[in-house]
Scaffold this motif. Structure first.
Motif, mmCIF file in Angstrom:
data_model
loop_
_atom_site.group_PDB
_atom_site.id
_atom_site.type_symbol
_atom_site.label_atom_id
_atom_site.label_comp_id
_atom_site.label_asym_id
_atom_site.label_seq_id
_atom_site.Cartn_x
_atom_site.Cartn_y
_atom_site.Cartn_z
ATOM 1 N N THR A 131 0.856 -1.177 0.000
ATOM 2 C CA THR A 131 0.000 0.000 0.000
ATOM 3 C C THR A 131 0.893 1.228 0.000
ATOM 4 O O THR A 131 1.840 1.308 0.784
ATOM 5 C CB THR A 131 -0.920 0.014 1.235
ATOM 6 O OG1 THR A 131 -1.574 -1.248 1.349
ATOM 7 C CG2 THR A 131 -1.975 1.104 1.096
ATOM 8 N N GLN B 41 -1.677 4.117 9.715
ATOM 9 C CA GLN B 41 -2.473 4.429 8.533
ATOM 10 C C GLN B 41 -3.610 5.392 8.860
ATOM 11 O O GLN B 41 -3.996 6.208 8.021
ATOM 12 C CB GLN B 41 -3.037 3.136 7.938
ATOM 13 C CG GLN B 41 -1.992 2.214 7.337
ATOM 14 C CD GLN B 41 -2.566 0.868 6.959
ATOM 15 O OE1 GLN B 41 -3.579 0.427 7.508
ATOM 16 N NE2 GLN B 41 -1.922 0.194 6.026
ATOM 17 N N GLU C 121 -3.307 8.014 1.230
ATOM 18 C CA GLU C 121 -3.200 6.854 0.349
ATOM 19 C C GLU C 121 -3.448 7.240 -1.101
ATOM 20 O O GLU C 121 -4.400 7.956 -1.420
ATOM 21 C CB GLU C 121 -4.183 5.766 0.763
ATOM 22 C CG GLU C 121 -4.048 4.517 -0.096
ATOM 23 C CD GLU C 121 -5.061 3.455 0.256
ATOM 24 O OE1 GLU C 121 -5.056 2.404 -0.408
ATOM 25 O OE2 GLU C 121 -5.855 3.679 1.176
ATOM 26 N N HIS D 225 -3.813 5.049 -4.370
ATOM 27 C CA HIS D 225 -3.936 3.657 -4.787
ATOM 28 C C HIS D 225 -3.127 3.389 -6.052
ATOM 29 O O HIS D 225 -3.253 4.099 -7.046
ATOM 30 C CB HIS D 225 -5.411 3.335 -5.019
ATOM 31 C CG HIS D 225 -5.695 1.887 -5.282
ATOM 32 N ND1 HIS D 225 -5.352 0.894 -4.387
ATOM 33 C CD2 HIS D 225 -6.270 1.264 -6.335
ATOM 34 C CE1 HIS D 225 -5.716 -0.270 -4.872
ATOM 35 N NE2 HIS D 225 -6.263 -0.080 -6.055
ATOM 36 N N THR E 127 -7.995 1.988 0.994
ATOM 37 C CA THR E 127 -8.328 0.756 0.287
ATOM 38 C C THR E 127 -7.981 -0.460 1.118
ATOM 39 O O THR E 127 -8.504 -1.544 0.879
ATOM 40 C CB THR E 127 -7.568 0.681 -1.049
ATOM 41 O OG1 THR E 127 -6.163 0.797 -0.788
ATOM 42 C CG2 THR E 127 -8.000 1.796 -1.971
ATOM 43 N N SER E 128 -7.096 -0.289 2.112
ATOM 44 C CA SER E 128 -6.753 -1.417 2.967
ATOM 45 C C SER E 128 -7.856 -1.725 3.965
ATOM 46 O O SER E 128 -7.844 -2.786 4.586
ATOM 47 C CB SER E 128 -5.451 -1.123 3.718
ATOM 48 O OG SER E 128 -5.578 0.053 4.485
#
Length: 603
Positions: free
Chosen positions: A78, A315, A322, A324, A482-483
């Motif tokens: 990530t 995070q 983030e 992606h 997205t994690s």
């Protein structure tokens, strides 16, 4: 603190030279101060020392080193952007759990080392477009070396993309060569058979030698068949946090990132495969990225991948933005080779990197900032170029040219709620506290409690239909990493199938009600009229509810909202209404039968 002390010394020396002109010392001591690490902002020795202290407290033990010349990595990665002012805080947050990993080629005097990668592609940028489109099996080939100066050892690496939702994972493979052998690899004259024989003589097993031979042969064959040449170079200072030779959790931080075009000079038949660092390059041949890049790499262990708690807390700290599938190579090609690319990645529309793109001569890939009102009216999102950002503009960490969130964005966490609703001070405070023990994403009940902190009461309507709740205003302002929520293609089709099933039931009820109404008109049965008229609005409710839930769930899937994506109350309400009508019809029929039997017995 550093600036204040530097200014204080500067003023003291200035006063000294003013009152003691016969013994000036300002020039001497100012030059000495500029050479100090604390003035240059280089705190690498402090970072390394803190890392060693934390490592000793944790009793970290190095794993066994893998001496194999060919290494394969299966990882879940990530990527995040980090503001320059947050780099030191992120370093400290990570080194409390992982030591700074110094490569064997490092002198040990710094927590980071220079990393260079030369990516290979052809004139059509075939590999670039395949990687950008995420074509299954798309590869990227690069030559990587570490440290400053001319390389002595070069890693030939191949990255292969595979879609995770298919059950496969992307893989990175590499083997080591000497710098003098790079020309042979590029020209297809690399002596693979001789190298394999030498590996076996040095003690490598037959299987290891065969795997190395297959990898080297495939790479050399691709280089020749696709006519790949040096195309793009990435250069940055990499800090790696990892227990030595243990890839369970590995975090890398890349700072001072720049991309350099490797086109426009004579390669001399492969003898020269990267630019001469002593020569000046044009501003259109280099782009400097304004953010640091953080990669969180986790070793895959079966189908379930649960990161450690401290990784999740980092995070959600508000310092990580983030992006992606961010790629340095793709960004460099899009910015420095705008005339050769057919499409560009979505993140180029981000407002925070716009100036760096324009400074490198890549402004043609950006949307114009001086659009007319007519042009803005034609577009769904006038701040982003045509493509995915017209729909998925929420993926941009800092917004676009029409929606600048560079001052209020605090990372994709619950703190972005306050920023989106105008509570900038609250959001900034949450982001700056550095409380890495806070987990913003928990179960659904806790999320609803967080969303309702303002004390507002939605009322009965929101209880019956969640999509009418004020909580949706909260969810629309949060973009989940997205994690947190994994999205697979089948989720969109499942949403469509659910919508079609609900629609089918609604049409079925409507057909039954219409049939009853038609037959009741011939028989002049008053109760049948009422029964049919009760089913008609229920069938309409099924259709309206199906459409609304479909759109509501589709939006939550798109924005990856963490929490439940189902409505537990709507089906109970509609099903209960239908059961109530059926019960009324049942007792009405019992009454009619009882009445008929009573009349029959009287006769």
């Amino acid at each position: 603190y550093v600036n204040l002390n530097f200014m204080g010394f500067h003023k003291i020396l200035k006063k000294h030279d003013k009152y003691c002109p016969g013994n000036p010392c300002k020039t001497f001591y100012v030059s000495r101060m500029h050479s100090q690490a604390w003035v240059r902002g280089d705190y690498s020795d402090v970072v390394v020392r803190l890392s060693a202290i934390y490592s000793a407290l944790r009793n970290d033990a190095a794993a066994e080193e893998n001496q194999d010349a060919s290494q394969s990595f299966l990882r879940s990665t990530t990527k995040y952007w980090i503001k320059t002012e947050d780099i030191s805080r992120v370093k400290y947050a990570v080194l409390r759990h992982l030591p700074v990993f110094l490569q064997k080629t490092s002198t040990g005097e710094s927590d980071s080392q220079l990393t260079n990668s030369v990516y290979l592609d052809n004139d059509q940028l075939e590999l670039f477009h395949n990687r950008l489109d995420k074509t299954p099996g798309a590869i990227a080939l690069r030559l990587r070396w570490y440290g400053s100066g001319e390389p002595s050892v070069v890693f030939v690496e191949r990255k292969t993309h595979r879609d995770k939702w298919t059950g496969e994972t992307s893989v990175k493979e590499r083997f080591v060569i000497k710098e003098s052998e790079v020309r042979d690899v590029l020209n297809g004259t690399y002596p693979i058979a001789e190298k394999k024989k030498m590996m076996i003589e040095k003690g490598s097993t037959q299987q290891e030698a065969d795997e190395w031979e297959m990898l080297a042969s495939e790479i050399c064959q691709v280089l020749q068949t696709k006519q790949l040449v040096p195309t793009m170079r990435t250069q940055y200072m990499r800090t790696a946090f990892q227990i030595p030779f243990d890839a369970t959790v590995r975090i890398s931080l890349d700072t001072n990132l720049c991309m350099i075009s490797e086109r426009g000079y004579d390669t001399q038949d492969g003898r020269i495969w990267h630019r001469d660092p002593s020569k000046v390059i044009d501003h259109t041949e280099i782009t400097r990225f304004p953010h640091a890049i953080l990669e969180v790499k986790l070793e895959l262990k079966g189908g379930n991948l649960v990161p450690p708690r401290w990784v999740t807390d980092l995070q959600n700290s508000g310092m990580l933005y983030e992006v992606h599938k961010f790629s340095k190579y793709i960004h460099g090609c899009a910015v420095l080779l705008p005339e050769d690319v057919r499409c560009v990645p979505y993140w180029v529309d981000d407002i925070s990197i716009r100036d760096s793109v324009i400074a490198s001569g890549g402004g043609r890939i950006l949307v114009r900032a001086d659009q007319s009102d007519e042009e803005k009216a034609r577009l769904h999102n006038a701040g982003a170029g045509p493509g995915a950002n017209q729909v998925y503009d929420h993926l941009l960490p800092f917004g676009d040219v029409q929606n600048d969130r560079s001052k209020t964005a605090v990372g994709r966490t619950a703190a972005s709620t306050a920023a989106a609703s105008g509570k900038i001070q609250t959001a900034t405070k949450e982001a700056q506290t550095g409380d890495y023990g806070v987990n913003f994403y928990s179960d659904a009940d806790e999320e609803m409690d967080i969303a309702g902190v303002d004390g507002s009461d939605d009322g009965c309507c929101s209880w019956l239909f969640p999509f009418c709740s004020n909580h949706n205003a909260y969810y629309m302002s949060v973009v989940a990493p997205t994690s947190v929520q994994k999205i697979e293609p089948k989720i969109f089709f499942a949403n469509e199938r659910t919508y079609m099933h609900w629609l089918h039931q609604g049409i079925t009820l409507y057909t039954i009600a219409s049939g009853i109404l038609a037959f009741a008109a011939k028989g002049e049965e008053s109760w049948a009229h009422w029964y049919a008229m009760a089913l008609l609005p229920i069938s309409l409710g099924f259709c309206v509810y199906a459409l609304h839930i479909f759109l509501w769930r589709a939006d939550r899937i798109k924005t990856r909202i963490p929490g439940r994506w189902d409505d537990p109350r709507g089906p109970m309400l509609l099903g209960g209404s239908l059961v109530l009508v059926l019960i009324c019809n049942f007792f009405a029929k019992l009454y009619v039968i009882a009445k008929y039997n009573s009349i029959k017995s009287d006769l």
